[in-house]
Motif scaffolding. Structure first.
Motif, mmCIF file in Angstrom:
data_model
loop_
_atom_site.group_PDB
_atom_site.id
_atom_site.type_symbol
_atom_site.label_atom_id
_atom_site.label_comp_id
_atom_site.label_asym_id
_atom_site.label_seq_id
_atom_site.Cartn_x
_atom_site.Cartn_y
_atom_site.Cartn_z
ATOM 1 N N THR A 1 0.817 -1.218 0.000
ATOM 2 C CA THR A 1 0.000 0.000 0.000
ATOM 3 C C THR A 1 0.852 1.270 0.000
ATOM 4 N N SER B 1 -8.207 -7.467 5.619
ATOM 5 C CA SER B 1 -7.349 -6.602 4.816
ATOM 6 C C SER B 1 -8.077 -6.220 3.544
ATOM 7 N N ASP B 2 -7.852 -4.979 3.108
ATOM 8 C CA ASP B 2 -8.570 -4.507 1.923
ATOM 9 C C ASP B 2 -7.691 -3.770 0.922
ATOM 10 N N ASP B 3 -6.387 -3.717 1.153
ATOM 11 C CA ASP B 3 -5.459 -3.014 0.273
ATOM 12 C C ASP B 3 -5.762 -1.522 0.168
ATOM 13 N N TYR C 1 -4.171 2.912 4.943
ATOM 14 C CA TYR C 1 -3.488 2.236 6.051
ATOM 15 C C TYR C 1 -2.544 1.162 5.530
ATOM 16 N N TRP D 1 -0.923 -0.859 7.994
ATOM 17 C CA TRP D 1 -0.848 -1.886 9.030
ATOM 18 C C TRP D 1 -2.064 -1.832 9.930
ATOM 19 N N PHE D 2 -2.386 -2.970 10.543
ATOM 20 C CA PHE D 2 -3.419 -3.053 11.586
ATOM 21 C C PHE D 2 -2.729 -3.489 12.872
ATOM 22 N N ASN E 1 -1.740 -4.722 5.891
ATOM 23 C CA ASN E 1 -2.999 -4.530 5.191
ATOM 24 C C ASN E 1 -2.783 -4.865 3.720
ATOM 25 N N THR E 2 -3.007 -6.124 3.380
ATOM 26 C CA THR E 2 -2.898 -6.555 1.990
ATOM 27 C C THR E 2 -3.704 -7.828 1.774
ATOM 28 N N ASP F 1 -1.236 -11.202 5.042
ATOM 29 C CA ASP F 1 -1.698 -10.594 6.303
ATOM 30 C C ASP F 1 -1.767 -11.599 7.447
#
Length: 166
Positions: free
Chosen positions: A116, A132-134, A138, A140-141, A152-153, A164
């Motif tokens: 990202t 994760s939604d790419d 963001y 990172w979570f 986040n991937t 992720d």
């Protein structure tokens, strides 16, 4: 008729060599970025390395702060970033670099997620429940109660494991 034989110089002048070098430089600037595109395997290795470093620094923070993770009492992403980018005392109060005994754990910025290109961290209550939604907002979570962080991937590793989940 001249008694001095004429000499023909063979080779290039300095100006010609410099012009050739300048033209090659311009071409290289235009071509190299296209050649240096990272492959999915490269992105996976970068993501895994950055996650490992992130996790090591979070664990170091917890060791130095009596088992308390960065931003443990907060859901604000800025508190997490401040905890790792500035110096802090044993209670987790942050101050300018060098004014407190611990940290910083990263210099100037957090690592970017290679998928990202974002350094931003979204603080969540359960990192495993987050999908994760790419989203490039963001990278990172992070769950401050457990100290867990993930990328986040939606990409998958060469072995088929979602990135992720690393």
């Amino acid at each position: 008729m001249s008694l001095v034989p004429s000499r023909r110089h063979r080779g290039f002048t300095l100006v010609e060599v410099l012009m050739f070098t300048a033209i090659l430089g311009v071409l290289a600037v235009g071509i190299l970025p296209q050649v240096a595109i990272q492959t999915p395997d490269d992105l996976e290795k970068i993501a895994r390395t950055r996650l490992r470093v992130f996790r090591q620094q979070i664990q170091l923070y917890a060791q130095e702060h009596n088992g308390k993770y960065p931003a443990q009492d907060s859901r604000d992403s800025r508190d997490f970033e401040d905890a790792l980018l500035y110096s802090s005392d044993e209670d987790g109060k942050v101050g300018s670099v060098g004014t407190k005994p611990f940290g910083p754990y990263f210099i100037q910025h957090l690592p970017a997620n290679p998928y990202t290109n974002s350094t931003r961290v979204k603080v969540v209550s359960d990192v495993d429940a987050v999908r994760s939604d790419d989203n490039p907002l963001y990278g990172w979570f992070y769950d401050p109660t457990t100290g867990r962080i993930k990328a986040n991937t939606t990409a998958t590793a060469e072995n088929g494991t979602p990135i992720d989940e690393y």
